[in-house]
Motif scaffolding. Structure first.
Motif, PDB file in Angstrom:
ATOM      1  N   ALA A 140       0.826  -1.199   0.000  1.00 14.52           N
ATOM      2  CA  ALA A 140       0.000   0.000   0.000  1.00 14.52           C
ATOM      3  C   ALA A 140       0.868   1.260   0.000  1.00 14.52           C
ATOM      4  O   ALA A 140       0.464   2.301  -0.501  1.00 14.52           O
ATOM      5  N   LEU A 141       2.056   1.163   0.566  1.00 19.30           N
ATOM      6  CA  LEU A 141       2.971   2.306   0.586  1.00 19.30           C
ATOM      7  C   LEU A 141       3.884   2.317  -0.637  1.00 19.30           C
ATOM      8  O   LEU A 141       4.800   3.124  -0.717  1.00 19.30           O
ATOM      9  N   ASP A 142       3.638   1.357  -1.535  1.00 21.63           N
ATOM     10  CA  ASP A 142       4.456   1.261  -2.737  1.00 21.63           C
ATOM     11  C   ASP A 142       5.918   0.963  -2.393  1.00 21.63           C
ATOM     12  O   ASP A 142       6.837   1.505  -2.989  1.00 21.63           O
ATOM     13  N   ARG A 160      15.228  -0.675   5.029  1.00 21.24           N
ATOM     14  CA  ARG A 160      15.021  -0.776   6.476  1.00 21.24           C
ATOM     15  C   ARG A 160      14.199   0.405   6.972  1.00 21.24           C
ATOM     16  O   ARG A 160      13.292   0.259   7.792  1.00 21.24           O
ATOM     17  N   GLN A 161      14.516   1.586   6.466  1.00 20.01           N
ATOM     18  CA  GLN A 161      13.727   2.764   6.804  1.00 20.01           C
ATOM     19  C   GLN A 161      12.258   2.548   6.411  1.00 20.01           C
ATOM     20  O   GLN A 161      11.340   2.888   7.156  1.00 20.01           O
ATOM     21  N   SER A 162      12.065   1.938   5.239  1.00 21.54           N
ATOM     22  CA  SER A 162      10.706   1.668   4.777  1.00 21.54           C
ATOM     23  C   SER A 162       9.976   0.713   5.712  1.00 21.54           C
ATOM     24  O   SER A 162       8.780   0.866   5.958  1.00 21.54           O
ATOM     25  N   VAL A 163      10.716  -0.284   6.199  1.00 18.08           N
ATOM     26  CA  VAL A 163      10.086  -1.237   7.119  1.00 18.08           C
ATOM     27  C   VAL A 163       9.645  -0.514   8.396  1.00 18.08           C
ATOM     28  O   VAL A 163       8.540  -0.720   8.897  1.00 18.08           O
ATOM     29  N   ALA A 164      10.520   0.380   8.889  1.00 15.23           N
ATOM     30  CA  ALA A 164      10.175   1.122  10.106  1.00 15.23           C
ATOM     31  C   ALA A 164       8.950   2.000   9.866  1.00 15.23           C
ATOM     32  O   ALA A 164       8.047   2.081  10.714  1.00 15.23           O
ATOM     33  N   ILE A 165       8.901   2.647   8.714  1.00 14.83           N
ATOM     34  CA  ILE A 165       7.738   3.476   8.393  1.00 14.83           C
ATOM     35  C   ILE A 165       6.505   2.594   8.223  1.00 14.83           C
ATOM     36  O   ILE A 165       5.425   2.899   8.735  1.00 14.83           O
ATOM     37  N   GLY A 166       6.692   1.477   7.517  1.00 18.20           N
ATOM     38  CA  GLY A 166       5.583   0.541   7.308  1.00 18.20           C
ATOM     39  C   GLY A 166       5.007   0.057   8.623  1.00 18.20           C
ATOM     40  O   GLY A 166       3.791  -0.050   8.791  1.00 18.20           O
ATOM     41  N   ARG A 167       5.886  -0.203   9.584  1.00 22.67           N
ATOM     42  CA  ARG A 167       5.409  -0.652  10.887  1.00 22.67           C
ATOM     43  C   ARG A 167       4.529   0.413  11.537  1.00 22.67           C
ATOM     44  O   ARG A 167       3.449   0.124  12.047  1.00 22.67           O
ATOM     45  N   ALA A 168       4.998   1.658  11.480  1.00 17.35           N
ATOM     46  CA  ALA A 168       4.215   2.743  12.081  1.00 17.35           C
ATOM     47  C   ALA A 168       2.845   2.849  11.413  1.00 17.35           C
ATOM     48  O   ALA A 168       1.815   2.978  12.081  1.00 17.35           O
ATOM     49  N   ILE A 169       2.854   2.760  10.085  1.00 15.43           N
ATOM     50  CA  ILE A 169       1.594   2.909   9.353  1.00 15.43           C
ATOM     51  C   ILE A 169       0.672   1.728   9.605  1.00 15.43           C
ATOM     52  O   ILE A 169      -0.539   1.878   9.754  1.00 15.43           O
ATOM     53  N   HIS A 170       1.273   0.538   9.686  1.00 12.75           N
ATOM     54  CA  HIS A 170       0.447  -0.639   9.932  1.00 12.75           C
ATOM     55  C   HIS A 170      -0.346  -0.494  11.225  1.00 12.75           C
ATOM     56  O   HIS A 170      -1.473  -0.940  11.324  1.00 12.75           O
ATOM     57  N   TRP A 171       0.263   0.135  12.217  1.00 13.34           N
ATOM     58  CA  TRP A 171      -0.414   0.290  13.502  1.00 13.34           C
ATOM     59  C   TRP A 171      -1.173   1.599  13.571  1.00 13.34           C
ATOM     60  O   TRP A 171      -1.361   2.188  14.620  1.00 13.34           O
ATOM     61  N   LYS A 172      -1.585   2.075  12.390  1.00 12.76           N
ATOM     62  CA  LYS A 172      -2.538   3.185  12.299  1.00 12.76           C
ATOM     63  C   LYS A 172      -1.994   4.473  12.899  1.00 12.76           C
ATOM     64  O   LYS A 172      -2.702   5.183  13.610  1.00 12.76           O
ATOM     65  N   ALA A 173      -0.733   4.744  12.615  1.00  8.58           N
ATOM     66  CA  ALA A 173      -0.191   6.012  13.084  1.00  8.58           C
ATOM     67  C   ALA A 173      -0.914   7.157  12.402  1.00  8.58           C
ATOM     68  O   ALA A 173      -1.131   7.132  11.196  1.00  8.58           O
TER      69      ALA A 173
END
Lengths: 253, 342
Positions: A140-142, A160-173
């Protein structure tokens, strides 16, 4: 100062009002205020020791403010620890990313919140679900990451930065605080992360962006707050200022 | 400088080394078994592996280093180490023998057995709790904290045993310890049960997942809301408990509790964990790896005796295997890093 005049004025996502913090005799933050709207990037600029990290640590629940108020979606909030901030939808991505290099993408996205299914009554971590959900979020974040089952040690800095961002977004930041997200990256990867921030903006996430790099700040932010020695010395709309002015504010010339 | 386009070039060597690193223990074990098998055929015109007596001896021989290495596997994955397990085992062995003897004077060996097993486990928890609190709360480095506990457990075990071994009076314990079910030694069967439980705990539960996270990046674990403190205390308790199990099985097998029961096995047990693929820097390791690691050491030690090589070569052989194992790990990590960073 800057009653914000975005085209359609939504209600602010996060407000800090006259926030102060002392560490012993050091007045690290003096009555700093900020307002963050959904879908906006607010950049914090300032030299080392200006109070940027103290401010974001107060917002993310690591430190308590000695004075002032925090409001989230209009409600006054007080966090005892980072977990409460996170439960509220305020996610912080620190410079070191806080990833476990020995685990795969799914395990990192679900770190500390692993889903469990039952086999013969015994709880078992659902690795496939973690992987699939992580993949959905990243897609979803491309973000393209192949080899999802490899430890993320094998990923590049930008991934790795993307994974960290993805994690934040996954948890509805809804509020995402990013501390120097491009500092450790090569040029192509920096560009990728900046694109990612632009995507997040579109989806209505409010972003607080800390960087030393004025080029990045001007590329991605809507507003810039400049801190110097714990005080807010200026707030500008990015479109109405230039790097000379920001640097002048930073160094106090 | 890596670009995304360059990535495919580095995949191949990583995969190849990953494979070697992941299966190195199996590879070692296979090579050893084949070597001894061929040796047995050529020199003695007999078989090594297909002889049930050999298999039984090796598996029984594996029990102690394996149980000591089992909790150790968890601890090492978390980035710690537990040097106290050897004497925790001795302490448990001595206490088990004492309590069993004390109980049997009142009759009912079966009841005494239950009491003795409980006491052996209970006493083994004590060093674990203290280790855990020292390391998790007082931030004592695991190496130092457990080295201190090594001394304390050693002293207490010898004091309780009055400096000698404690023979078990009643025959029940020895009968169980040396008995078999369908040809499988009881001690091996019990060990398999413990292994299954620990394997499940490490590989399938959230707790296991959190141990890997703590070993990989303790700050990430903390920020993700993992209760690192409690998890760490539990780690050292588990390590002590498996050592306690080793002590109880020792007393059952030899009908005597000895304070020094685990001492010569401590380093072998750590070696088993490392040969099995765990990194002493934390973050990796598996129960299955440790099983293979312990089997490798047992096969080397038993096999060299079997083929009549001077026993001191065992030490050389085990040492070489440890060094090769760590080298493979290092090279693989280095290549993996270079691949990611350019």
């Amino acid at each position: 100062m800057g009653r914000m005049d975005s085209v359609s004025v939504p209600s602010p996502l996060l407000e800090a009002e006259n926030v102060s913090k002392r560490f012993g005799g050091v007045h690290a933050l003096k009555e700093v205020s900020l307002t963050l709207y959904p879908g906006q990037v607010l950049a914090l600029a300032g030299d080392n020791g200006a109070g940027k990290s103290t401010l974001i640590k107060i917002i993310s629940g690591v430190h308590h403010a000695d004075g002032g108020k925090l409001r989230y979606a209009g409600r006054e909030i007080k966090f005892d620890n980072p977990q409460q901030a996170r439960d509220c939808g305020i996610e912080t991505i620190y410079q070191d990313l806080a990833l476990a290099d020995n685990l795969d993408v799914g395990a990192n996205v679900f770190l500390g919140r692993e889903p469990v299914r039952r086999i013969l009554g015994l709880p078992v971590v659902d690795r496939r679900l973690m992987r699939e959900e992580a993949q959905k979020t990243l897609r979803a974040l491309d973000i393209q990451i192949h080899r999802l089952s490899n430890p993320i040690r094998s990923l590049s800095g930008g991934q790795r930065q993307s994974v960290a961002i993805g994690r934040a977004i996954h948890w509805k930041a809804r509020v995402l605080i990013m501390d120097e997200p491009t500092a450790a990256l090569g040029v192509p990867e920096q560009r990728k992360v900046m694109e990612l921030i632009a995507n997040l903006k579109e989806s209505g996430v409010g972003i607080i962006f800390i960087s030393h790099n004025l080029i990045d700040i001007f590329q991605v932010s809507d507003r810039i707050i400049v801190l110097r020695r714990g005080s807010k010395v200026g707030e500008r709309r990015t479109s109405e200022t230039n790097s000379d002015e920001i640097v002048r504010l930073m160094v106090g010339g | 400088m890596t670009t995304t386009e360059a990535a495919p070039d580095v995949i191949k060597p990583i995969r190849w080394l990953d494979f070697l690193a992941a299966f190195r223990a199996w590879l070692f074990l296979g090579i050893l078994l084949i070597t001894f098998e061929i040796w047995a055929h050529v020199v003695y015109n007999s078989t090594f592996l297909l002889n049930p007596f050999n298999v039984q001896s090796i598996t029984v021989f594996t029990v102690t280093p394996l149980l000591l290495g089992l909790g150790q596997t968890f601890v090492i994955i978390s980035g710690g180490i537990d040097l106290s397990v050897g004497f925790t085992m001795g302490l448990s062995a001595v206490v088990t023998a004492h309590v069993f003897n004390w109980g049997t004077q009142f009759g009912s060996p079966v009841l005494s057995l239950g009491l003795a097993v409980f006491a052996g486990l209970a006493i083994s928890v004590v060093p674990g709790v203290i280790n855990g609190l020292l390391i998790a709360d007082l931030k004592v480095p695991p190496f130092i904290g457990t080295l201190g506990m090594y001394g304390v457990a050693r002293g207490v075990a010898f004091l309780l045993a009055r400096g000698t071994t404690v023979p078990v009076q009643n025959g029940l314990l020895g009968a169980i310890g040396n008995g078999t079910i369908a040809g499988f030694p009881n001690v091996v069967l019990l060990t398999i049960v413990i292994l299954l439980v620990m394997h499940y705990l490490l590989s399938q539960t959230r707790y296991g997942q959190h141990i890997y996270a703590i070993g990989g990046n303790v700050n990430a674990a903390l920020r993700a809301g993992i209760n690192v403190r409690n998890d760490t205390v539990l780690l050292y308790i588990l390590s002590s408990l498996t050592a306690g199990c080793a002590g109880i099985l020792y007393t059952a097998k030899f009908s005597a509790g000895a304070a020094q029961a685990g001492e010569p096995v401590l380093l072998d047990s750590i070696a088993a964990v490392v040969i099995g693929g765990a990194s002493l820097f934390g973050g990796s390791g598996t129960v299955i790896g440790t099983i293979i690691g312990a089997l490798i050491i047992a096969v080397i030690q038993y096999g060299l005796v079997f083929v009549n090589v001077e026993p001191f070569w065992q030490f050389v052989a085990v040492g070489v295997v440890i060094i090769i194992s760590v080298l493979v790990d290092q090279i693989q990590k280095q290549v993996g890093k270079d691949g990611a960073n350019g």
